[in-house]
Design an enzyme around this catalytic site. Structure first.
Site, PDB file in Angstrom:
ATOM      1  N   LYS A  45       0.839  -1.201   0.000  1.00  0.00           N
ATOM      2  CA  LYS A  45       0.000   0.000   0.000  1.00  0.00           C
ATOM      3  C   LYS A  45       0.875   1.251   0.000  1.00  0.00           C
ATOM      4  O   LYS A  45       1.892   1.300   0.696  1.00  0.00           O
ATOM      5  CB  LYS A  45      -0.891  -0.018   1.252  1.00  0.00           C
ATOM      6  CG  LYS A  45      -1.670   1.266   1.526  1.00  0.00           C
ATOM      7  CD  LYS A  45      -2.768   1.546   0.531  1.00  0.00           C
ATOM      8  CE  LYS A  45      -3.477   2.873   0.809  1.00  0.00           C
ATOM      9  NZ  LYS A  45      -4.350   3.291  -0.308  1.00  0.00           N
ATOM     10  N   CYS A 129      -1.774  10.339  -6.258  1.00  0.00           N
ATOM     11  CA  CYS A 129      -2.870  10.058  -5.320  1.00  0.00           C
ATOM     12  C   CYS A 129      -3.904  11.181  -5.382  1.00  0.00           C
ATOM     13  O   CYS A 129      -3.579  12.331  -5.096  1.00  0.00           O
ATOM     14  CB  CYS A 129      -2.340   9.930  -3.891  1.00  0.00           C
ATOM     15  SG  CYS A 129      -3.703   9.725  -2.726  1.00  0.00           S
TER      16      CYS A 129
HETATM   17  C1  DHB Z   1      -5.162   6.400  -2.398  1.00  0.00           C
HETATM   18  C2  DHB Z   1      -5.703   6.360  -3.657  1.00  0.00           C
HETATM   19  C3  DHB Z   1      -4.857   6.377  -4.731  1.00  0.00           C
HETATM   20  O1  DHB Z   1      -5.325   6.328  -6.004  1.00  0.00           O
HETATM   21  C4  DHB Z   1      -3.494   6.428  -4.536  1.00  0.00           C
HETATM   22  O2  DHB Z   1      -2.684   6.446  -5.587  1.00  0.00           O
HETATM   23  C5  DHB Z   1      -2.964   6.465  -3.264  1.00  0.00           C
HETATM   24  C6  DHB Z   1      -3.803   6.445  -2.186  1.00  0.00           C
HETATM   25  C7  DHB Z   1      -6.053   6.402  -1.253  1.00  0.00           C
HETATM   26  O3  DHB Z   1      -7.114   7.033  -1.323  1.00  0.00           O
HETATM   27  O4  DHB Z   1      -5.697   5.802  -0.223  1.00  0.00           O
END
Ligand code: DHB
Length: 310
Positions: A45, A129
């Site tokens: 993540k 993000c």
């Molecule tokens: C999140 C969503 C994304 O598309 C990303 O690249 C990183 C984090 C999120 O909302 O956690």
């Protein structure tokens, strides 16, 4: 070596499939499921310096055509993923780490620590993000993206990749690719993150379907496959010294094949993995092998970038 095996940045992969960062990768339980799945590799993540709870729930919803999310970067902090990377069995499959600092300074701290750990993990720097309120995407601000890459690649001199958002204009493909091409250690480009700030509406309740940002969120799944293929191919054409990882709209072996044709070396699975679970990798591998057999391809490297134009 099987039909699906390939090499990427000096690592050997049993097949081109992996999760898209964000899906099945928050903690050791999720990542353990990917480790034992039939994916060729997997990615953690997107992490920040400190752990984050993320946005209020509900923050992910599946729809008949895909998904919408505004998770808000919930993660356990980069130290947690670095510890997992230290313990990882690299002979089993390669591991990627996604890094998404809230500032340039945060990214530099994380990248220095990851550098000093001197692991075989491959970093995918997330420039896209869309879901942290008040934090615009770096990759939609070309000056900020250039400054980020200049600073990060100065500190971290091993090969890295960048996770890019979708672009929708040829001038933007040209400009983004020209910036990436200034950084030889940017060895791969992952296209695409979700199409950001979409709005799904439920007719019966006359309501948005996720809570953060008044319902606005990034969409994935069927909605995004053609946009993903365009971005993969646009960067494949413009960045011949780099590799491309395809991400977006993959739920069948045929979709994997299309990403390979467009120029992808590896292919990530997001929404379909979230909905089907890690068993999806065995199905996608089997479907891809059947398609390669039917078309007479001996391996996936023969397919990469073979897209024909009219
Ligand atoms: C999140 C969503 C994304 O598309 C990303 O690249 C990183 C984090 C999120 O909302 O956690």
């Amino acid at each position: 070596m099987s039909k699906l095996s390939t090499t990427f940045l000096g690592h050997t992969f049993a097949n081109p499939l992996m999760n898209a960062s964000g899906v099945y990768c928050m903690d050791a339980t999720d990542l353990g499921a990917l480790h034992t799945s039939d994916s060729g590799s997997y990615i953690t993540k997107s992490c920040t310096l400190e752990a984050r709870a993320g946005n209020p729930e509900p923050r992910y919803r599946a729809t008949p055509l895909g998904s919408i999310n505004s998770m808000g970067l919930p993660n356990k902090g980069y130290g947690y993923y670095l510890d997992l990377a230290r313990a990882h069995d690299y002979s089993h499959k390669p591991l990627f780490m996604s890094v998404a600092g809230l500032s340039l300074a945060d990214n530099l701290v994380m990248m220095r620590t990851i550098r000093d750990a001197n692991l075989p993990a491959i970093v995918e720097l997330n420039l896209s993000c869309p879901n942290v309120p008040g934090k615009p995407q770096i990759a939609y601000d070309f000056a900020a993206m250039d400054a980020m890459l200049a600073a990060v690649t100065k500190e971290y001199t091993r090969p890295i990749g960048v996770k890019m958002p979708p672009y929708f204009d040829i001038a933007h493909f040209d400009e983004a690719a020209a910036i990436l091409n200034r950084y030889p250690t940017v060895a791969f480009i992952t296209c695409i993150n979700s199409i950001g700030n979409a709005l799904v509406i439920d007719t019966e309740s006359e309501s948005v379907v996720i809570k953060p940002k008044d319902g606005f969120g990034g969409i994935g799944g069927d909605y995004v496959l053609p946009t993903a293929l365009a971005n993969v191919n646009a960067f494949y054409r413009r960045c011949p010294e780099k590799r491309v990882i395809g991400c977006g709209g993959v739920k069948t072996g045929e979709h994997v094949f299309q990403h390979l044709l467009a120029g992808a070396s590896l292919v990530q699975v997001g929404t379909a993995l979230q909905e089907e679970g890690p068993g999806i990798f065995a199905r996608l591998n089997a479907e891809l092998i059947a398609l390669l057999d039917r078309k007479g391809y001996k391996n996936i490297d023969e397919v990469r970038g073979r897209l024909k134009t009219l």
